[in-house]
Write a protein that holds these residues in place. Structure first.
Motif, PDB file in Angstrom:
ATOM      1  N   VAL A   1       0.847  -1.195   0.000  1.00 16.40           N
ATOM      2  CA  VAL A   1       0.000   0.000   0.000  1.00 16.40           C
ATOM      3  C   VAL A   1       0.880   1.242   0.000  1.00 16.40           C
ATOM      4  O   VAL A   1       1.793   1.377   0.818  1.00 16.40           O
ATOM      5  N   LEU A   2       0.631   2.142  -0.926  1.00 20.16           N
ATOM      6  CA  LEU A   2       1.375   3.399  -1.022  1.00 20.16           C
ATOM      7  C   LEU A   2       0.368   4.536  -1.162  1.00 20.16           C
ATOM      8  O   LEU A   2      -0.370   4.603  -2.148  1.00 20.16           O
ATOM      9  N   GLU A   3       0.337   5.390  -0.168  1.00 14.71           N
ATOM     10  CA  GLU A   3      -0.613   6.503  -0.186  1.00 14.71           C
ATOM     11  C   GLU A   3       0.087   7.786  -0.601  1.00 14.71           C
ATOM     12  O   GLU A   3       1.293   7.955  -0.400  1.00 14.71           O
ATOM     13  N   SER A   4      -0.689   8.691  -1.153  1.00 16.78           N
ATOM     14  CA  SER A   4      -0.129   9.966  -1.573  1.00 16.78           C
ATOM     15  C   SER A   4       0.385  10.719  -0.353  1.00 16.78           C
ATOM     16  O   SER A   4      -0.308  10.824   0.664  1.00 16.78           O
ATOM     17  N   PRO A   5       1.599  11.255  -0.426  1.00 20.64           N
ATOM     18  CA  PRO A   5       2.112  12.026   0.712  1.00 20.64           C
ATOM     19  C   PRO A   5       1.267  13.266   1.007  1.00 20.64           C
ATOM     20  O   PRO A   5       1.338  13.815   2.107  1.00 20.64           O
ATOM     21  N   ASP A   6       0.455  13.697   0.028  1.00 23.26           N
ATOM     22  CA  ASP A   6      -0.400  14.870   0.234  1.00 23.26           C
ATOM     23  C   ASP A   6      -1.581  14.561   1.146  1.00 23.26           C
ATOM     24  O   ASP A   6      -2.070  15.436   1.855  1.00 23.26           O
ATOM     25  N   THR A   7      -2.027  13.321   1.129  1.00 22.64           N
ATOM     26  CA  THR A   7      -3.230  12.973   1.898  1.00 22.64           C
ATOM     27  C   THR A   7      -2.960  11.983   3.024  1.00 22.64           C
ATOM     28  O   THR A   7      -3.831  11.760   3.868  1.00 22.64           O
ATOM     29  N   TYR A   8      -1.778  11.391   3.053  1.00 24.16           N
ATOM     30  CA  TYR A   8      -1.477  10.393   4.091  1.00 24.16           C
ATOM     31  C   TYR A   8      -1.456  11.057   5.462  1.00 24.16           C
ATOM     32  O   TYR A   8      -0.777  12.066   5.683  1.00 24.16           O
ATOM     33  N   SER A   9      -2.195  10.481   6.401  1.00 21.72           N
ATOM     34  CA  SER A   9      -2.291  11.078   7.739  1.00 21.72           C
ATOM     35  C   SER A   9      -2.040  10.070   8.846  1.00 21.72           C
ATOM     36  O   SER A   9      -2.464  10.267   9.980  1.00 21.72           O
ATOM     37  N   GLY A  10      -1.364   8.975   8.520  1.00 20.51           N
ATOM     38  CA  GLY A  10      -1.079   7.990   9.549  1.00 20.51           C
ATOM     39  C   GLY A  10      -2.218   7.011   9.731  1.00 20.51           C
ATOM     40  O   GLY A  10      -3.094   6.866   8.877  1.00 20.51           O
ATOM     41  N   TYR A  11      -2.225   6.334  10.850  1.00 22.77           N
ATOM     42  CA  TYR A  11      -3.186   5.251  11.095  1.00 22.77           C
ATOM     43  C   TYR A  11      -4.612   5.778  11.203  1.00 22.77           C
ATOM     44  O   TYR A  11      -4.900   6.700  11.977  1.00 22.77           O
ATOM     45  N   THR A  12      -5.475   5.200  10.422  1.00 25.14           N
ATOM     46  CA  THR A  12      -6.910   5.484  10.496  1.00 25.14           C
ATOM     47  C   THR A  12      -7.661   4.175  10.357  1.00 25.14           C
ATOM     48  O   THR A  12      -7.149   3.192   9.823  1.00 25.14           O
ATOM     49  N   TYR A  13      -8.871   4.153  10.856  1.00 24.57           N
ATOM     50  CA  TYR A  13      -9.713   2.966  10.705  1.00 24.57           C
ATOM     51  C   TYR A  13     -11.166   3.392  10.701  1.00 24.57           C
ATOM     52  O   TYR A  13     -11.523   4.472  11.175  1.00 24.57           O
ATOM     53  N   LYS A  14     -11.977   2.511  10.155  1.00 24.38           N
ATOM     54  CA  LYS A  14     -13.405   2.787  10.065  1.00 24.38           C
ATOM     55  C   LYS A  14     -14.089   2.302  11.337  1.00 24.38           C
ATOM     56  O   LYS A  14     -14.064   1.115  11.660  1.00 24.38           O
ATOM     57  N   LYS A  15     -14.700   3.233  12.064  1.00 26.04           N
ATOM     58  CA  LYS A  15     -15.360   2.859  13.305  1.00 26.04           C
ATOM     59  C   LYS A  15     -16.636   2.076  13.018  1.00 26.04           C
ATOM     60  O   LYS A  15     -17.404   2.420  12.120  1.00 26.04           O
ATOM     61  N   ARG A  16     -16.816   1.018  13.783  1.00 24.55           N
ATOM     62  CA  ARG A  16     -17.982   0.147  13.605  1.00 24.55           C
ATOM     63  C   ARG A  16     -18.925   0.318  14.777  1.00 24.55           C
ATOM     64  O   ARG A  16     -18.541   0.142  15.929  1.00 24.55           O
ATOM     65  N   GLU A  17     -20.135   0.661  14.483  1.00 22.22           N
ATOM     66  CA  GLU A  17     -21.130   0.912  15.534  1.00 22.22           C
ATOM     67  C   GLU A  17     -21.406  -0.365  16.327  1.00 22.22           C
ATOM     68  O   GLU A  17     -21.663  -1.425  15.763  1.00 22.22           O
ATOM     69  N   GLY A  18     -21.298  -0.259  17.634  1.00 22.11           N
ATOM     70  CA  GLY A  18     -21.585  -1.401  18.500  1.00 22.11           C
ATOM     71  C   GLY A  18     -20.438  -2.376  18.630  1.00 22.11           C
ATOM     72  O   GLY A  18     -20.566  -3.403  19.305  1.00 22.11           O
ATOM     73  N   ALA A  19     -19.284  -2.087  18.019  1.00 22.62           N
ATOM     74  CA  ALA A  19     -18.149  -3.010  18.098  1.00 22.62           C
ATOM     75  C   ALA A  19     -17.591  -3.053  19.515  1.00 22.62           C
ATOM     76  O   ALA A  19     -17.544  -2.030  20.206  1.00 22.62           O
TER      77      ALA A  19
END
Length: 640
Positions: A448-466
């Motif tokens: 995985v290679l993200e654009s240095p313009d938009t890369y912001s470190g670790y992110t994840y999608k929050k799951r309701e009720g997880a």
């Protein structure tokens, strides 16, 4: 043995071969390598018809040998007995091992872990003769599913066998799979339970392969053949040593019985052991010892490496090739050693052309300053074993890390990777740190290679009720260490693990007839290099037992750590040379150009990009001279 014979010592040679009447086992070493087939289907055509040495015969031979050695009275035996200080305690053995281990290795091991899944369970329960025998009886009595659900529970998956608190990404990735599955058995590969349970005992000699195979064939409740095939398509009538009708060639379309899974563990290990012995015998006789060496070679010249084997985790045979340092090489003045890591479906053999070009260009005025070079077959590829495990990127990263520390003795080195081997090399380098890995060369790397313009470190999608989310995780590496609690594993619905093996089998059957054609596209700018040697190496590996599981395991991969993090945010970041074949017909030329541009924008002080217009997905083998030239120029900047 010859030295003992010369000393008038009577030697009874013992073999653990399953089929001592096989042509390659019955012949002497000079003939064995010539007789032993290197293609698994050809081997099965012979092995299926041969009897397996029974456990009873083994014990009888052993007893007779002991009796013939010394038929004297007990008092006479005591006089001739060789005195010993007995086997040292485990703690003393560990102290002895540490005392002869380099400080660099000890330092690394004190800070980093590559512990395998269920290490404590395996170490505590199944590495002794008594423990292995008890497990064998229980496995045969209760079956694979019940055995898995009893012993391979998620909470035990990431517990180290040495009592260390250091977390292992390899074990954590397996724990993620176990947590996401409804039951432990549903998360494991079809042969994973007997593989994990018995591999260590088999390698240590605590469990006899003949005894384990006999248990599978004759001492387990026999599962009737399924209508779409459990591999048990042959009759066992009249064969008192194979009541279950299990053979090396068994290749089920759907599922695998408990006894069949155990049989496969033993048979597959036997095949890879024989294949390794064959290669080493050929090499000893001065003949080509690799897959490609059996076929005609064309295109750019190669430098054949020396074939070696190493047991990863003291269990699984791993092949690697080595090339010696040049006669004028000085580690203090010249480039560090190199470790080469191949891509998907390839092997260590694919680096032979690059090594030739590196040595040719490192030799000036008769002085050869080429560094020592290693190339390893990843588990599941080349001549390395393909055990029935759940393969993840962290399994392979751990293998590379262990190889760097155990085989290369934590020697400072440059890691070079192609395709998935590039992504794995980047991850392994981040784990090894800059004291060991001095830089990276990535050839058309995956990851995985993200654009240095938009890369912001670790992110994840929050799951309701997880209930398993961890909001304190700050990096992708930390997430991997924790088993990615915010990205849980989801098993294949309905089909489960059976479906993964079926998928892998389908891919092999579909791709296999097209291998030569696909290589002609991948090597489109230098089609001569897609010769019979390259083709056969891939074909041979694809037909090895276990290949379908390696492919099917792709569904179990954990979320990847972005290259943005592993290359630049760990240990101060690495010096990286990105070599990009722009005519990449695997990802597409457009994607290749886009990724080359992204790499160029990451950090110009650390990351150098060299794009090659007339090269594709494997530039190191398609355009070895250009890649070697680029590497030598870049390496010169590191050694100043």
């Amino acid at each position: 043995c010859q030295l003992l014979h010369d000393m008038d010592v009577k030697v009874h040679r013992w073999s653990n071969a399953l089929r001592p009447t096989a042509p390659w086992a019955a012949s002497d070493d000079e003939e064995a390598a010539a007789i032993m087939p290197s293609f698994f289907p050809d081997y099965c055509n012979i092995a299926d018809t041969l009897p397996v040495q029974s456990c009873k015969n083994t014990l009888d031979l052993y007893s007779a040998a002991v009796a013939s050695l010394n038929p004297q009275s007990s008092s006479s035996k005591e006089k001739t007995m060789i005195k010993s200080e007995r086997v040292p305690s485990l703690s003393k053995l560990l102290d002895m091992a540490q005392s002869v281990t380099s400080s660099a290795v000890n330092e690394f091991r004190s800070a980093y872990s590559t512990a395998e899944p269920y290490e404590k369970v395996i170490t505590d329960k199944w590495t002794t003769e008594r423990g292995a025998q008890k497990a064998l009886q229980e496995y045969c009595r209760d079956g694979k599913t019940a055995f898995s659900n009893k012993y391979f529970i998620a909470s035990d998956c990431a517990v180290s066998g040495l009592g260390s608190n250091i977390k292992s990404k390899y074990a954590a990735a397996a724990a993620r799979i176990a947590r996401g599955a409804p039951t432990p058995s549903e998360g494991m590969a079809l042969r994973e339970a007997p593989t994990r349970c018995f591999s260590a005992a088999l390698s240590l000699g605590a469990l006899s392969a003949r005894d384990a195979l006999d248990a599978a064939r004759n001492r387990s409740p026999i599962t009737p053949p399924l209508w779409i095939g459990d591999g048990k398509m042959k009759t066992a009538e009249g064969n008192n040593n194979n009541l279950a009708g299990l053979y090396p060639s068994d290749n089920p379309l759907w599922g695998r019985s408990s006894e069949g899974s155990l049989s496969d563990v033993i048979e597959w290990k036997e095949w890879f052991r024989l294949l390794a012995e064959r290669s080493l015998l050929l090499q000893e006789r001065g003949e080509p010892a690799t897959s490609g060496g059996e076929k005609s070679m064309a295109g750019d010249p190669r430098e054949n490496g020396k074939v070696n084997y190493w047991r990863w985790k003291d269990q699984h045979l791993v092949r690697y090739l080595t090339w010696p340092a040049g006669k004028d090489y000085d580690s203090k003045k010249h480039a560090p050693a190199m470790l080469l890591v191949h891509g998907f479906a390839a092997s260590a053999e694919q680096w032979e052309r690059l090594v030739y070009s590196l040595r040719e260009q490192n030799t000036k005025d008769g002085k050869d300053t080429t560094p020592p070079i290693y190339a390893v077959d990843l588990l599941g590829f080349g001549h390395s074993e393909k055990p029935g495990l759940s393969y993840t990127q962290y399994l392979w990263e751990s293998q590379i890390v262990d190889f760097s520390v155990e085989v290369m003795d934590a020697t400072p080195m440059i890691m070079v990777g192609n395709s998935i081997g590039g992504g794995l090399s980047a991850g392994a380098a981040a784990s090894l740190g800059k004291n060991i890995c001095k830089g990276l060369v990535l050839c058309n790397t995956a990851g995985v290679l993200e654009s240095p313009d938009t890369y912001s470190g670790y992110t994840y999608k929050k799951r309701e009720g997880a209930t398993t989310q961890n909001d304190d995780i700050r990096s992708y590496t930390q997430a991997a260490m924790e088993g990615n609690p915010n990205e849980p594993y989801s098993p294949v619905p309905i089909l489960g693990g059976n479906g993964l093996d079926l998928f892998g089998t389908g891919i092999i059957k579909f791709i296999y007839p097209q291998i030569e054609q696909r290589l002609s596209l991948i090597y489109g700018n230098r089609i001569e290099n897609a010769d019979a040697a390259v083709t056969y190496a891939i074909q041979q590996s694809a037909m090895h037992p276990g290949s379908a599981n390696v492919i099917g395991s792709g569904q179990k991969l954990a979320p990847n750590r972005p290259l943005n993090e592993v290359l630049l945010e760990i240990d101060g970041g690495f010096h990286v040379l990105v070599i990009k074949g722009l005519d990449d017909r695997v990802s597409s030329p457009n994607v290749a150009r886009s990724r080359a541009e992204l790499f160029a924008r990451l950090n110009p002080e650390k990351v150098i990009v060299d794009s090659i217009e007339d090269a594709g997905h494997c530039p190191h083998d398609e355009s070895p001279n250009k890649v070697a030239r680029s590497m030598i120029k870049w390496l010169a900047t590191l050694t100043k």
